[in-house]
Design a protein around this motif. Structure first.
Motif, PDB file in Angstrom:
ATOM      1  N   ALA A  36       0.858  -1.182   0.000  1.00 22.15           N
ATOM      2  CA  ALA A  36       0.000   0.000   0.000  1.00 22.15           C
ATOM      3  C   ALA A  36       0.897   1.235   0.000  1.00 22.15           C
ATOM      4  CB  ALA A  36      -0.906  -0.006   1.231  1.00 22.15           C
ATOM      5  N   PRO A  37       0.415   2.346  -0.561  1.00 19.14           N
ATOM      6  CA  PRO A  37       1.254   3.540  -0.695  1.00 19.14           C
ATOM      7  C   PRO A  37       1.840   4.068   0.618  1.00 19.14           C
ATOM      8  CG  PRO A  37      -0.761   3.788  -1.974  1.00 19.14           C
ATOM      9  CD  PRO A  37      -0.888   2.520  -1.181  1.00 19.14           C
ATOM     10  N   ALA A  38       1.109   3.983   1.713  1.00 19.41           N
ATOM     11  CA  ALA A  38       1.568   4.581   2.973  1.00 19.41           C
ATOM     12  C   ALA A  38       2.398   3.632   3.836  1.00 19.41           C
ATOM     13  CB  ALA A  38       0.371   5.081   3.771  1.00 19.41           C
ATOM     14  N   ILE A  39       2.672   2.440   3.315  1.00 23.06           N
ATOM     15  CA  ILE A  39       3.404   1.432   4.093  1.00 23.06           C
ATOM     16  C   ILE A  39       4.701   1.078   3.391  1.00 23.06           C
ATOM     17  CG2 ILE A  39       3.366  -0.969   4.895  1.00 23.06           C
ATOM     18  CD1 ILE A  39       0.361  -0.649   5.347  1.00 23.06           C
ATOM     19  N   ARG A  54       8.599  -6.672   9.714  1.00 30.55           N
ATOM     20  CA  ARG A  54       8.581  -5.332  10.295  1.00 30.55           C
ATOM     21  C   ARG A  54       8.263  -4.339   9.180  1.00 30.55           C
ATOM     22  NH1 ARG A  54      13.112  -1.647  12.209  1.00 30.55           N
ATOM     23  NH2 ARG A  54      12.161  -0.534  13.928  1.00 30.55           N
ATOM     24  N   PHE A  55       7.404  -3.351   9.501  1.00 37.13           N
ATOM     25  CA  PHE A  55       7.037  -2.346   8.506  1.00 37.13           C
ATOM     26  C   PHE A  55       6.804  -1.002   9.175  1.00 37.13           C
ATOM     27  CE2 PHE A  55       3.000  -4.089   9.888  1.00 37.13           C
ATOM     28  CZ  PHE A  55       2.113  -3.025   9.873  1.00 37.13           C
ATOM     29  N   HIS A  56       6.692   0.033   8.340  1.00 35.83           N
ATOM     30  CA  HIS A  56       6.511   1.396   8.833  1.00 35.83           C
ATOM     31  C   HIS A  56       5.250   2.006   8.230  1.00 35.83           C
ATOM     32  CE1 HIS A  56      10.577   1.148  10.396  1.00 35.83           C
ATOM     33  NE2 HIS A  56      10.932   0.683   9.214  1.00 35.83           N
ATOM     34  N   PHE A  57       4.547   2.741   9.061  1.00 32.75           N
ATOM     35  CA  PHE A  57       3.346   3.476   8.667  1.00 32.75           C
ATOM     36  C   PHE A  57       3.384   4.793   9.430  1.00 32.75           C
ATOM     37  CE2 PHE A  57      -1.152   4.478   9.707  1.00 32.75           C
ATOM     38  CZ  PHE A  57      -1.625   4.699   8.423  1.00 32.75           C
ATOM     39  N   ASN A  76       1.228  -5.794  15.702  1.00 34.96           N
ATOM     40  CA  ASN A  76       1.438  -5.068  16.946  1.00 34.96           C
ATOM     41  C   ASN A  76       2.343  -3.871  16.671  1.00 34.96           C
ATOM     42  OD1 ASN A  76       3.633  -7.257  16.863  1.00 34.96           O
ATOM     43  ND2 ASN A  76       4.414  -5.836  18.406  1.00 34.96           N
ATOM     44  N   ALA A  77       2.254  -2.892  17.559  1.00 37.77           N
ATOM     45  CA  ALA A  77       3.041  -1.672  17.432  1.00 37.77           C
ATOM     46  C   ALA A  77       4.356  -1.825  18.186  1.00 37.77           C
ATOM     47  CB  ALA A  77       2.255  -0.498  18.003  1.00 37.77           C
ATOM     48  N   GLU A  78       5.364  -1.093  17.729  1.00 38.98           N
ATOM     49  CA  GLU A  78       6.641  -1.029  18.425  1.00 38.98           C
ATOM     50  C   GLU A  78       6.699   0.301  19.168  1.00 38.98           C
ATOM     51  OE1 GLU A  78      10.026  -1.607  15.911  1.00 38.98           O
ATOM     52  OE2 GLU A  78       9.424  -3.630  15.360  1.00 38.98           O
ATOM     53  N   GLY A  79       6.374   0.294  20.439  1.00 34.68           N
ATOM     54  CA  GLY A  79       6.459   1.494  21.249  1.00 34.68           C
ATOM     55  C   GLY A  79       5.126   2.168  21.488  1.00 34.68           C
ATOM     56  N   VAL A  80       5.133   3.074  22.459  1.00 29.70           N
ATOM     57  CA  VAL A  80       3.922   3.774  22.890  1.00 29.70           C
ATOM     58  C   VAL A  80       3.374   4.685  21.796  1.00 29.70           C
ATOM     59  CG1 VAL A  80       3.002   5.396  24.599  1.00 29.70           C
ATOM     60  CG2 VAL A  80       4.641   3.648  25.297  1.00 29.70           C
ATOM     61  N   GLU A  81       4.246   5.414  21.133  1.00 35.86           N
ATOM     62  CA  GLU A  81       3.779   6.327  20.089  1.00 35.86           C
ATOM     63  C   GLU A  81       3.129   5.571  18.936  1.00 35.86           C
ATOM     64  OE1 GLU A  81       6.912   8.941  18.885  1.00 35.86           O
ATOM     65  OE2 GLU A  81       7.144   9.791  20.889  1.00 35.86           O
ATOM     66  N   ALA A  82       3.712   4.450  18.554  1.00 36.07           N
ATOM     67  CA  ALA A  82       3.133   3.639  17.489  1.00 36.07           C
ATOM     68  C   ALA A  82       1.802   3.033  17.932  1.00 36.07           C
ATOM     69  CB  ALA A  82       4.106   2.545  17.063  1.00 36.07           C
ATOM     70  N   SER A  83       1.686   2.680  19.211  1.00 38.98           N
ATOM     71  CA  SER A  83       0.419   2.141  19.726  1.00 38.98           C
ATOM     72  C   SER A  83      -0.719   3.129  19.555  1.00 38.98           C
ATOM     73  CB  SER A  83       0.554   1.770  21.203  1.00 38.98           C
ATOM     74  OG  SER A  83       1.429   0.684  21.358  1.00 38.98           O
ATOM     75  N   ALA A  84      -0.422   4.406  19.699  1.00 41.66           N
ATOM     76  CA  ALA A  84      -1.454   5.439  19.530  1.00 41.66           C
ATOM     77  C   ALA A  84      -1.923   5.533  18.076  1.00 41.66           C
ATOM     78  CB  ALA A  84      -0.919   6.790  20.003  1.00 41.66           C
ATOM     79  N   VAL A  85      -1.094   5.094  17.140  1.00 48.48           N
ATOM     80  CA  VAL A  85      -1.420   5.161  15.708  1.00 48.48           C
ATOM     81  C   VAL A  85      -2.114   3.876  15.232  1.00 48.48           C
ATOM     82  CG1 VAL A  85      -0.384   5.460  13.405  1.00 48.48           C
ATOM     83  CG2 VAL A  85       0.530   6.712  15.344  1.00 48.48           C
ATOM     84  N   HIS A  90      -5.343   0.526  11.432  1.00 52.06           N
ATOM     85  CA  HIS A  90      -6.470  -0.396  11.227  1.00 52.06           C
ATOM     86  C   HIS A  90      -7.432   0.164  10.178  1.00 52.06           C
ATOM     87  CE1 HIS A  90     -10.612  -1.781  12.342  1.00 52.06           C
ATOM     88  NE2 HIS A  90     -10.010  -2.935  12.071  1.00 52.06           N
ATOM     89  N   GLN A  91      -7.806   1.421  10.329  1.00 51.74           N
ATOM     90  CA  GLN A  91      -8.730   2.047   9.370  1.00 51.74           C
ATOM     91  C   GLN A  91      -8.125   2.086   7.968  1.00 51.74           C
ATOM     92  OE1 GLN A  91      -9.558   5.838  11.156  1.00 51.74           O
ATOM     93  NE2 GLN A  91     -11.181   5.006  12.451  1.00 51.74           N
ATOM     94  N   TYR A  92      -6.838   2.387   7.888  1.00 53.17           N
ATOM     95  CA  TYR A  92      -6.156   2.446   6.594  1.00 53.17           C
ATOM     96  C   TYR A  92      -6.167   1.077   5.927  1.00 53.17           C
ATOM     97  CZ  TYR A  92      -2.514   3.157   3.113  1.00 53.17           C
ATOM     98  OH  TYR A  92      -1.822   3.217   1.924  1.00 53.17           O
ATOM     99  N   LEU A  93      -5.838   0.031   6.670  1.00 50.20           N
ATOM    100  CA  LEU A  93      -5.794  -1.318   6.079  1.00 50.20           C
ATOM    101  C   LEU A  93      -7.186  -1.788   5.667  1.00 50.20           C
ATOM    102  CD1 LEU A  93      -3.201  -3.023   8.454  1.00 50.20           C
ATOM    103  CD2 LEU A  93      -2.868  -2.390   6.045  1.00 50.20           C
ATOM    104  N   VAL A  94      -8.188  -1.477   6.457  1.00 48.07           N
ATOM    105  CA  VAL A  94      -9.565  -1.852   6.094  1.00 48.07           C
ATOM    106  C   VAL A  94      -9.949  -1.175   4.775  1.00 48.07           C
ATOM    107  CG1 VAL A  94     -11.992  -1.563   6.743  1.00 48.07           C
ATOM    108  CG2 VAL A  94     -10.350  -2.396   8.427  1.00 48.07           C
ATOM    109  N   ALA A  95      -9.609   0.099   4.636  1.00 49.96           N
ATOM    110  CA  ALA A  95      -9.907   0.822   3.399  1.00 49.96           C
ATOM    111  C   ALA A  95      -9.166   0.216   2.217  1.00 49.96           C
ATOM    112  CB  ALA A  95      -9.551   2.301   3.554  1.00 49.96           C
ATOM    113  N   GLN A  96      -7.931  -0.255   2.421  1.00 46.03           N
ATOM    114  CA  GLN A  96      -7.149  -0.864   1.340  1.00 46.03           C
ATOM    115  C   GLN A  96      -7.746  -2.191   0.892  1.00 46.03           C
ATOM    116  OE1 GLN A  96      -4.363   0.560  -0.268  1.00 46.03           O
ATOM    117  NE2 GLN A  96      -5.210   2.270   0.855  1.00 46.03           N
TER     118      GLN A  96
END
Length: 98
Positions: A36-39, A54-57, A76-85, A90-96
């Motif tokens: 997907a474009p954002a990943i 491992r991937f980035h979003f 799963n997220a790596e870290g607290v900041e990623a957990s907030a995202v 989830h919404q992005y992947l569902v839309a994809q």
């Protein structure tokens, strides 16, 4: 058919697929699933009973996991900041998938 469920309590995105990948095909499956474009994908680690890509979003790191014995796939997220995202991911992947 693939269904994504955000589990806020455990801070994961559970992936339920009608056809699970074979153990040796998970890297290809994961790469296609995350195409997907954002990943951007990073590194892949294959173990005896568990694989991880491992991937980035949005500049945050996540892991797409596959456990062969339990036939479980989750993100799963790596870290607290990623957990907030995670809800946004989830919404992005569902839309994809639509």
């Amino acid at each position: 058919m693939t269904e994504l469920t955000y589990d806020a309590e455990h801070e994961i995105i559970l992936i339920t697929s009608s056809e699970l990948p074979h153990d040796e095909d998970f890297e290809l499956w994961a790469t296609l699933f995350l195409h997907a474009p954002a990943i951007t994908t990073a590194d892949f680690d294959a173990g005896a009973d568990r694989h991880q890509l491992r991937f980035h979003f949005t500049d945050h790191s996540f892991n797409l996991n596959f456990e062969h014995y339990s036939e479980s796939i989750w993100i799963n997220a790596e870290g607290v900041e990623a957990s907030a995202v995670l809800p946004q991911l989830h919404q992005y992947l569902v839309a994809q998938l639509q």
